[in-house]
Design a protein around this motif. Sequence first.
Motif, PDB file in Angstrom:
ATOM      1  N   LEU A 210      10.664 -49.011 111.242  1.00 28.84           N
ATOM      2  CA  LEU A 210      10.966 -48.702 112.635  1.00 28.84           C
ATOM      3  C   LEU A 210      11.705 -47.382 112.781  1.00 28.84           C
ATOM      4  N   ASP A 211      12.560 -47.057 111.827  1.00 24.82           N
ATOM      5  CA  ASP A 211      13.265 -45.771 111.906  1.00 24.82           C
ATOM      6  C   ASP A 211      12.292 -44.607 111.782  1.00 24.82           C
ATOM      7  N   ALA A 212      11.324 -44.717 110.876  1.00 26.98           N
ATOM      8  CA  ALA A 212      10.323 -43.659 110.725  1.00 26.98           C
ATOM      9  C   ALA A 212       9.490 -43.514 111.992  1.00 26.98           C
ATOM     10  N   LEU A 213       9.138 -44.626 112.620  1.00 30.86           N
ATOM     11  CA  LEU A 213       8.347 -44.557 113.845  1.00 30.86           C
ATOM     12  C   LEU A 213       9.169 -44.028 115.019  1.00 30.86           C
ATOM     13  N   ARG A 214      10.448 -44.352 115.061  1.00 31.14           N
ATOM     14  CA  ARG A 214      11.297 -43.801 116.127  1.00 31.14           C
ATOM     15  C   ARG A 214      11.347 -42.271 116.052  1.00 31.14           C
ATOM     16  N   ALA A 215      11.277 -41.755 114.847  1.00 32.93           N
ATOM     17  CA  ALA A 215      11.365 -40.299 114.667  1.00 32.93           C
ATOM     18  C   ALA A 215      10.139 -39.584 115.219  1.00 32.93           C
ATOM     19  N   VAL A 216       9.024 -40.312 115.394  1.00 30.76           N
ATOM     20  CA  VAL A 216       7.786 -39.683 115.888  1.00 30.76           C
ATOM     21  C   VAL A 216       7.248 -40.420 117.112  1.00 30.76           C
ATOM     22  N   ARG A 217       8.107 -41.128 117.815  1.00 31.01           N
ATOM     23  CA  ARG A 217       7.603 -41.992 118.891  1.00 31.01           C
ATOM     24  C   ARG A 217       7.017 -41.214 120.058  1.00 31.01           C
ATOM     25  N   GLU A 218       7.334 -39.922 120.175  1.00 32.71           N
ATOM     26  CA  GLU A 218       6.711 -39.137 121.246  1.00 32.71           C
ATOM     27  C   GLU A 218       5.216 -38.966 121.010  1.00 32.71           C
ATOM     28  N   ARG A 219       4.760 -39.257 119.787  1.00 34.73           N
ATOM     29  CA  ARG A 219       3.335 -39.173 119.475  1.00 34.73           C
ATOM     30  C   ARG A 219       2.650 -40.532 119.468  1.00 34.73           C
ATOM     31  N   LEU A 220       3.391 -41.591 119.808  1.00 36.10           N
ATOM     32  CA  LEU A 220       2.887 -42.946 119.671  1.00 36.10           C
ATOM     33  C   LEU A 220       2.688 -43.604 121.029  1.00 36.10           C
ATOM     34  N   VAL A 221       1.505 -44.174 121.231  1.00 36.79           N
ATOM     35  CA  VAL A 221       1.176 -44.989 122.398  1.00 36.79           C
ATOM     36  C   VAL A 221       0.911 -46.403 121.903  1.00 36.79           C
ATOM     37  N   ILE A 222       1.510 -47.386 122.563  1.00 40.01           N
ATOM     38  CA  ILE A 222       1.260 -48.788 122.224  1.00 40.01           C
ATOM     39  C   ILE A 222       0.407 -49.393 123.330  1.00 40.01           C
ATOM     40  N   GLY A 223      -0.837 -49.669 123.007  1.00 41.57           N
ATOM     41  CA  GLY A 223      -1.786 -50.160 123.995  1.00 41.57           C
ATOM     42  C   GLY A 223      -1.903 -51.668 123.977  1.00 41.57           C
ATOM     43  N   ILE A 224      -2.065 -52.252 125.171  1.00 45.28           N
ATOM     44  CA  ILE A 224      -2.266 -53.693 125.318  1.00 45.28           C
ATOM     45  C   ILE A 224      -3.373 -53.920 126.330  1.00 45.28           C
ATOM     46  N   GLY A 225      -4.316 -54.795 126.008  1.00 48.96           N
ATOM     47  CA  GLY A 225      -5.373 -55.130 126.938  1.00 48.96           C
ATOM     48  C   GLY A 225      -4.849 -55.882 128.144  1.00 48.96           C
ATOM     49  N   GLN A 226      -5.359 -55.532 129.308  1.00 52.46           N
ATOM     50  CA  GLN A 226      -4.900 -56.179 130.534  1.00 52.46           C
ATOM     51  C   GLN A 226      -5.235 -57.668 130.571  1.00 52.46           C
ATOM     52  N   ASP A 234      -0.549 -59.578 122.231  1.00 58.05           N
ATOM     53  CA  ASP A 234       0.270 -59.122 123.353  1.00 58.05           C
ATOM     54  C   ASP A 234       1.742 -59.242 122.969  1.00 58.05           C
ATOM     55  N   ARG A 235       2.109 -60.360 122.374  1.00 51.47           N
ATOM     56  CA  ARG A 235       3.507 -60.573 121.977  1.00 51.47           C
ATOM     57  C   ARG A 235       3.939 -59.596 120.889  1.00 51.47           C
ATOM     58  N   THR A 236       3.076 -59.389 119.891  1.00 52.50           N
ATOM     59  CA  THR A 236       3.462 -58.477 118.803  1.00 52.50           C
ATOM     60  C   THR A 236       3.567 -57.038 119.291  1.00 52.50           C
ATOM     61  N   SER A 237       2.647 -56.641 120.172  1.00 52.72           N
ATOM     62  CA  SER A 237       2.671 -55.273 120.698  1.00 52.72           C
ATOM     63  C   SER A 237       3.921 -55.042 121.534  1.00 52.72           C
ATOM     64  N   ARG A 238       4.284 -56.017 122.351  1.00 51.79           N
ATOM     65  CA  ARG A 238       5.484 -55.878 123.175  1.00 51.79           C
ATOM     66  C   ARG A 238       6.753 -55.886 122.315  1.00 51.79           C
ATOM     67  N   ALA A 239       6.727 -56.627 121.222  1.00 56.74           N
ATOM     68  CA  ALA A 239       7.879 -56.617 120.319  1.00 56.74           C
ATOM     69  C   ALA A 239       8.056 -55.233 119.696  1.00 56.74           C
ATOM     70  N   LEU A 240       6.950 -54.614 119.262  1.00 57.47           N
ATOM     71  CA  LEU A 240       7.028 -53.265 118.707  1.00 57.47           C
ATOM     72  C   LEU A 240       7.512 -52.286 119.760  1.00 57.47           C
ATOM     73  N   ALA A 241       6.966 -52.381 120.965  1.00 60.27           N
ATOM     74  CA  ALA A 241       7.361 -51.473 122.042  1.00 60.27           C
ATOM     75  C   ALA A 241       8.853 -51.598 122.340  1.00 60.27           C
ATOM     76  N   ASP A 243      11.205 -52.631 120.252  1.00 61.44           N
ATOM     77  CA  ASP A 243      11.968 -52.096 119.119  1.00 61.44           C
ATOM     78  C   ASP A 243      12.022 -50.573 119.135  1.00 61.44           C
ATOM     79  N   LEU A 244      10.977 -49.940 119.689  1.00 63.64           N
ATOM     80  CA  LEU A 244      10.900 -48.475 119.697  1.00 63.64           C
ATOM     81  C   LEU A 244      11.269 -47.871 121.046  1.00 63.64           C
ATOM     82  N   SER A 245      11.614 -48.728 122.019  1.00 63.62           N
ATOM     83  CA  SER A 245      11.935 -48.268 123.387  1.00 63.62           C
ATOM     84  C   SER A 245      10.786 -47.454 123.975  1.00 63.62           C
TER      85      SER A 245
END
Length: 274
Positions: A210-226, A234-241, A243-245
């Motif tokens: 998570l620390d490594a991903l926080r360092a590059v989070r401006e390049r990261l999009v977390i997508g979830i199907g509507q 959906d739960r795992t994606s929201r948990a990652l989101a 954790d990374l704000s």
Amino acid sequence: MALTSSVPVTSATLAAPGVRLYYEVRGSGPLLVLVGSPMHTEPFAPLAELLAADHTVLTTDPRGHYGSALDDPDSDSTPDLRAGDLARILRHVDAGPATILGSSGGAITTLALLQSDPELVETAVAHEPPLAELLDDRAEQRVLRADIVATYRRGDEIEAIRKFFASTDMELPEEAFQRMFGDRTPASAAEDRYFYLHELEGTAGWRPDLDALRAVRERLVIGIGQASAGQFCDRTSRALAADLSIEPTPFPGGHVGFVEAPEKFAVRLREVIG
């Protein structure tokens, strides 16, 4: 292996330690990569053809599946190994930093690549990564996965597949289940076997840095199907989101919205990356 297409498709293989990696390239323009696991090149083809109008689109078969044959068919697949495979292909293609859409296990591959080789990634769209280790009920998830693998290993393959789909919270009517799994070919059975015995645990049990991903989070999009509300991914994606704000980004459809409605998905992906 490629579907009939109005866009010329170039297919090739690249040697890597223990595996020959199959990939396809179509179109021209900025490099856009579509990554799945265990999903391979063919289900991505309709989306790839749409995006090839203004991108160079790269799709791959992940190690152990279809065209990416392993020297040892019983060797395991992990996100870090698959990220290394993808890095090798990207360096070989040499078309500059890539925008990457990773789906499901491919989203975890994409996260692993963003951690290990961030210079290769311009934008990473992680669409519904099944990161069970980020959930509060991760201990229960480990038990579920162990039971699925044990069921498959003792030869009750269809029951293992049923248990897997139940664990994802995705509704699959019996008619659709029978159409997909009731009369599998030897090739499709071999694909399933590799996933359940050599890939499932290493993928869903992977924990991101998570620390490594926080360092590059401006390049990261977390997508979830509507249409994925309340489902496992959906739960795992929201948990990652969380954790990374990062605010999750909605996409049309469900877990495989790009297969269900590639036109709508392509429009949304262009909005997100453009």
